[in-house]
Design an enzyme around this catalytic site. Sequence first.
Site, short mmCIF file in Angstrom:
data_model
loop_
_atom_site.label_atom_id
_atom_site.label_comp_id
_atom_site.label_asym_id
_atom_site.label_seq_id
_atom_site.Cartn_x
_atom_site.Cartn_y
_atom_site.Cartn_z
N LEU A 8 0.84 -1.19 0.00
CA LEU A 8 0.00 0.00 0.00
C LEU A 8 0.88 1.24 0.00
O LEU A 8 1.68 1.45 0.92
CB LEU A 8 -0.88 0.02 1.24
CG LEU A 8 -2.15 -0.80 1.19
CD1 LEU A 8 -2.67 -1.06 2.58
CD2 LEU A 8 -3.18 -0.10 0.35
N ALA A 42 2.06 -1.97 4.40
CA ALA A 42 1.73 -0.55 4.31
C ALA A 42 3.00 0.26 4.46
O ALA A 42 3.78 0.03 5.38
CB ALA A 42 0.74 -0.17 5.41
N GLU A 43 3.20 1.21 3.55
CA GLU A 43 4.36 2.09 3.69
C GLU A 43 3.89 3.48 4.11
O GLU A 43 2.72 3.82 4.00
CB GLU A 43 5.16 2.16 2.39
CG GLU A 43 4.46 2.84 1.25
CD GLU A 43 5.36 3.01 0.03
OE1 GLU A 43 5.04 3.89 -0.78
OE2 GLU A 43 6.36 2.31 -0.11
N GLY A 44 4.81 4.26 4.67
CA GLY A 44 4.47 5.61 5.09
C GLY A 44 3.86 5.68 6.46
O GLY A 44 3.12 6.61 6.77
#
Length: 90
Positions: A8, A42-44
């Site tokens: 993501l 999930a990144e960020g």
Amino acid sequence: LPVDEVKLDQRFVMPIVDDDRAASIVRAVIDLAHDLGVTCVAEGVETVEIADRLRTYGCDLAQGYLFSRPVGAPELLDTLASFNPLPVTR
């Protein structure tokens, strides 16, 4: 599908606390990944609140500044070499 992981992008992940539409997309992608039998990353992830929300959605893995700034290979190897796990007792 010849994939084992869905990632993501941070543009979807970062606003999930304040934007219901972004949150719906992220939840849907996580559910779809699980239905397909793949891991969702999930990144960020920059705040505890985002990490907690992703955890409630069932996201498998997360990466972002909350956990670590980007580091080079030598620094990573030094960090791993200094890790002293607790002894295992049986």
